[in-house]
Scaffold this motif. Structure first.
Motif, PDB file in Angstrom:
ATOM      1  N   ALA A  56       1.287  -1.332   0.128  1.00  0.00           N
ATOM      2  CA  ALA A  56      -0.056   0.014   0.316  1.00  0.00           C
ATOM      3  C   ALA A  56       0.744   1.554   0.001  1.00  0.00           C
ATOM      4  N   LYS A  57       2.150   0.763   0.845  1.00  0.00           N
ATOM      5  CA  LYS A  57       3.116   2.420   1.052  1.00  0.00           C
ATOM      6  C   LYS A  57       4.064   2.788  -1.038  1.00  0.00           C
ATOM      7  N   LYS A  58       3.731   1.545  -0.929  1.00  0.00           N
ATOM      8  CA  LYS A  58       4.716   1.382  -2.413  1.00  0.00           C
ATOM      9  C   LYS A  58       3.703   2.471  -3.240  1.00  0.00           C
ATOM     10  N   ILE A  59       3.175   1.198  -3.517  1.00  0.00           N
ATOM     11  CA  ILE A  59       1.073   2.265  -4.310  1.00  0.00           C
ATOM     12  C   ILE A  59       1.226   3.645  -4.480  1.00  0.00           C
ATOM     13  N   VAL A  60       0.833   4.390  -3.157  1.00  0.00           N
ATOM     14  CA  VAL A  60      -0.001   5.027  -3.115  1.00  0.00           C
ATOM     15  C   VAL A  60       1.848   6.109  -3.128  1.00  0.00           C
ATOM     16  N   GLN A  61       2.484   5.690  -2.483  1.00  0.00           N
ATOM     17  CA  GLN A  61       4.265   7.268  -2.467  1.00  0.00           C
ATOM     18  C   GLN A  61       4.532   6.915  -4.114  1.00  0.00           C
ATOM     19  N   LYS A  62       3.856   5.941  -5.163  1.00  0.00           N
ATOM     20  CA  LYS A  62       3.966   6.426  -6.811  1.00  0.00           C
ATOM     21  C   LYS A  62       2.811   6.998  -7.637  1.00  0.00           C
ATOM     22  N   TYR A  63       1.522   6.803  -6.747  1.00  0.00           N
ATOM     23  CA  TYR A  63       0.145   7.379  -8.074  1.00  0.00           C
ATOM     24  C   TYR A  63      -0.303   8.230  -6.958  1.00  0.00           C
ATOM     25  N   GLY A  64      -0.132   8.521  -6.103  1.00  0.00           N
ATOM     26  CA  GLY A  64      -0.593   9.710  -5.053  1.00  0.00           C
ATOM     27  C   GLY A  64      -1.605   9.556  -5.106  1.00  0.00           C
ATOM     28  N   THR A  65      -2.666  11.003  -5.586  1.00  0.00           N
ATOM     29  CA  THR A  65      -3.871  10.737  -5.568  1.00  0.00           C
ATOM     30  C   THR A  65      -4.443  10.206  -6.734  1.00  0.00           C
TER      31      THR A  65
END
Length: 748
Positions: free
Chosen positions: A98-107
């Motif tokens: 979850a952290k990796k995905i959100v760091q890459k794609y943000g909002t």
């Protein structure tokens, strides 16, 4: 009233009975986590909530937000997205990914998963298989979200959303709009009252046909849960009218229509009178009517058909040739073979079993049921009969195997239950063998008995073994007692207590209680029956915990898992629910110490899944509370949680060497089993039993309940409670009479 938008960081407390919850939430502009309290049983870690309520300052806990209303929304912030994805709701994504995905794609994270999930391959560690899992879970979760929002709009608990989706898929909302009462028919765990709540919000009228029909079915189902096979017509009308707040006239009209459609069945051939001399008209749900008629017909047919085995044919021929109708097997020869001595009644039982097609063997603890069964088996084996052994529960079957040396199966496994088709063994494909011996028959309800009899061919013998002084079956009917009371089949009741059993105060006290006498509670160094006086229900809880956690394991050199707490009730301070919470906290706390290289001993939280306010952790003792034919796990089976996977939202339970996986949506089929009700303990034995008996249990204090609880203890029993409660239970023989007509059907 004020509104706050928050992300649930952790769940501090939840009461499964009333839904009261204490959540620690992240709220914008607040550096500390904010305690949010209210009826929020369905909130998960990672959920984004919009709460409406007021702030208050508690003298002990400080500033809190008291939520009057709340709804769950999809997170809009990057932080909220990460918490939501990492909560375990989306399979294949844990906190790390979850952290990796959100760091890459943000909002844009949710848009990526929705429209272009394949590009997640850019994230290190995420492969095609995991992407597929995420896509499927996201789609399913989206549909469940729609159902949750629909339920929230109608002020109904959203904890049912996943079950509804599992049953109806994308048709879920249309089914609920068309006939919400269908939910009560189709989905385990959703009853009439929940369906009615949805229907009322959707504008269904109090006297609409679908509501009245469902209410009648529900009333009959509730009566069957109390053990009744049928309802008296007037009783059904009165109860349904009260439940539905409808006029008796409209209830009768609906019932007449259901009788015409054969959705309900009226018994017209058997006359039964009530205490005032008025004729009773029994009304059945079809499965119970056909089961009761089926059991009576099949038992009578089985008893009147000759057996097909060598022993039966030789004895019948010898009786014919000698004119001696009492001729049977040689008991002295069987004694020589088994090395056992049988008293007159046991010998009569063995002789009777040699010629009987259907027979009942009953008796209390220590009277030699197992020894006599062994003698019966020896007589059969001497003539080469093929013997099948069965019992209603896994524990009882295992005990039967240990006692006889022959394989015993649960009735469900014997009948080869395969969902969704049902039992593979039936009239067309019967059991193969000469004799079936079934133990713990007091536990068998009318529906299961009918299924069992369907699979018994006419030439087979049936020997039923059980203690009729125990509690009757959890399901509808009073099968063993009705069979005995009918006077239609030979019954042997063992009454003599054997010498080795005379030294056990557990056994002697069980018989004293059965005779209406107070048990011997004098304690003593060498006894197996202990009594500890405690009038304070609150104070008894830590006392019971200490007995299980420290005192008994230390004195008897056993693990706490060998000790079972049995209680008369589910609810209350000394009920199974509260005792389980206390015992779980002591025996399997939420944190454990692990040793890490370079850091030494570190305290870490255990992986955990929550459902309806309960926390399920590895090493928890749990019980299945519903027959699950897909998993081949049945009501009353006890297991240990082997592992918990927070990412996949699954856990694995070991049931007697079989590992069974549960999804988080299936966890309402499990309850903790450090403590359980005496009803649920039927058919089981435990080395050590701790049993609270207090006036708090007043409504459940009955002689057969206490007798059943005491006889579950194999080596040691400890009662914690009061003499007043124990005396009341011993005197109270007003067992609720069950509505059945099996005795009358058998005697016709």
């Amino acid at each position: 009233m004020q509104k706050i938008r928050c992300v649930v960081e952790r769940i501090t407390y939840q009461n499964p009975e009333n839904g009261y919850s204490v959540l620690k939430c992240r709220v914008k502009d607040y550096s500390e986590l904010v305690p949010v309290i209210g009826n929020m049983i369905d909130a998960n870690v990672g959920s984004v909530l919009v709460c409406e309520g007021n702030w208050k300052v508690d003298a002990k806990y400080g500033r809190q937000f008291v939520a009057e209303n709340w709804e769950e929304t999809l997170p809009a912030t990057v932080y909220g997205m990460e918490k939501y994805l990492g909560s375990g709701l989306i399979k294949g994504v844990g906190p790390k990914f979850a952290k990796k995905i959100v760091q890459k794609y943000g909002t844009d994270t949710f848009a990526v998963i929705e429209d272009n999930v394949e590009i997640l391959i850019e994230i290190e560690g995420i492969g095609k298989k995991r992407i597929q899992m995420i896509a499927e879970s996201w789609e399913k979760q989206k549909e469940v979200k729609n159902i949750m929002l629909f339920l929230q709009d109608h002020q109904v608990s959203t904890s049912y959303a996943a079950k509804i989706y599992k049953q109806y898929g994308n048709d879920s909302i249309s089914v609920m709009k068309e006939n919400p009462y269908k939910l009560a028919d189709d989905i385990w765990g959703i009853g009439f009252k929940t369906a009615d709540q949805i229907a009322m919000k959707l504008g269904f009228g109090l006297e609409s046909y679908v509501r009245l029909r469902s209410g009648l079915m529900y009333t009959l189902s509730e009566l069957s849960n109390e053990g009744h096979v049928y309802a008296e017509k007037q009783q059904l009308v009165d109860k349904a009218a009260e439940l539905l707040e409808a006029s008796p006239e409209t209830v009768i009209m609906t019932m007449d229509d259901m009788l015409q459609k054969e959705e309900l069945i009226l018994e017209k051939n058997i006359v039964r009178m009530d205490e005032d001399g008025n004729r009773v008209t029994p009304v059945y749900l079809p499965p119970f009517f056909y089961a009761e008629v089926g059991v009576a017909g099949k038992l009578k047919k089985l008893a009147s058909s000759p057996a097909g085995d060598k022993l039966y044919m030789r004895l019948m021929e010898a009786r014919k040739n000698t004119g001696n109708d009492a001729l049977s097997v040689d008991i002295e020869a069987i004694q020589a073979k088994t090395g056992m001595e049988y008293d007159d009644i046991q010998a009569d039982a063995i002789r009777c079993a040699a010629t009987a097609k259907v027979m009942v063997l009953t008796g209390g603890p220590g009277t030699g049921k197992t020894t006599t069964t062994h003698g019966i088996i020896s007589a059969y084996r001497a003539y080469g009969l093929k013997i099948l052994l069965a019992a209603p529960t896994g524990r009882a079957a295992k005990r039967m195997t240990e006692a006889t040396g022959l394989e015993a199966k649960t009735i469900h496994r014997l009948l080869e239950c395969k969902p969704p088709e049902g039992y593979q063994k039936n009239e067309e494909n019967p059991l193969e063998g000469d004799v079936l011996i079934v133990d713990e028959c007091s536990m068998i309800d009318i529906v299961l008995m009918n299924s069992l009899l369907k699979a018994i061919p006419p030439t087979m013998r049936l020997i039923m073994v059980g203690d009729i002084d125990q509690l009757p079956s959890v399901g509808a009917g009073n099968v063993l007692r009705d069979i005995i009371d009918s006077g239609t089949f030979p019954v042997v009741r063992l009454t003599r207590i054997f010498r080795q059993a005379l030294t056990s105060r557990i056994i002697m006290n069980a018989h004293r209680i059965n005779e209406g006498k107070m048990p011997d509670i004098s304690n003593g160094k060498n006894t197996d029956f202990f009594y500890m006086e405690n009038e304070d229900a609150e104070a008894s809880v830590p006392q019971i915990v200490k007995l299980v956690q420290e005192n008994l394991p230390k004195y008897y050199h056993v693990e706490p898992s060998q000790i079972q707490v049995l209680t008369p009730m589910q609810r209350g301070v000394v009920g199974a629910t509260n005792l389980n919470l206390a015992l779980q906290e002591a025996l399997n706390p939420p944190e454990h110490d692990i040793f890490m290289r370079g850091r030494g001993k570190v305290t870490m939280p255990k992986e955990c899944l929550r459902r309806s306010g309960y926390a399920f952790r590895a090493d928890d003792k749990v019980m299945q509370i519903k027959n699950n034919y897909d998993k081949e796990v049945f009501n009353g089976d006890i297991g240990i949680i082997e592992s918990v996977n927070e990412t996949d939202r699954t856990l694995t339970v070991n049931f007697d060497g079989r590992s069974i996986e549960y999804d988080v949506t299936e966890l309402d089929e499990l309850v903790h089993a450090y403590a359980t009700t005496i009803h649920k303990a039927q058919g089981s034995e435990y080395p050590i039993v701790v049993m609270p008996i207090m006036m708090n249990h007043f409504v459940m204090l009955q002689r057969n309940l206490i007798y059943t609880g005491i006889t579950r203890a194999k080596k040691v029993l400890v009662i914690v409670g009061t003499k007043k409660a124990l005396a009341y239970a011993v005197k109270n023989v007003t067992v609720t009479k069950r509505n059945t007509l099996l005795r009358e059907r058998l005697a016709r």
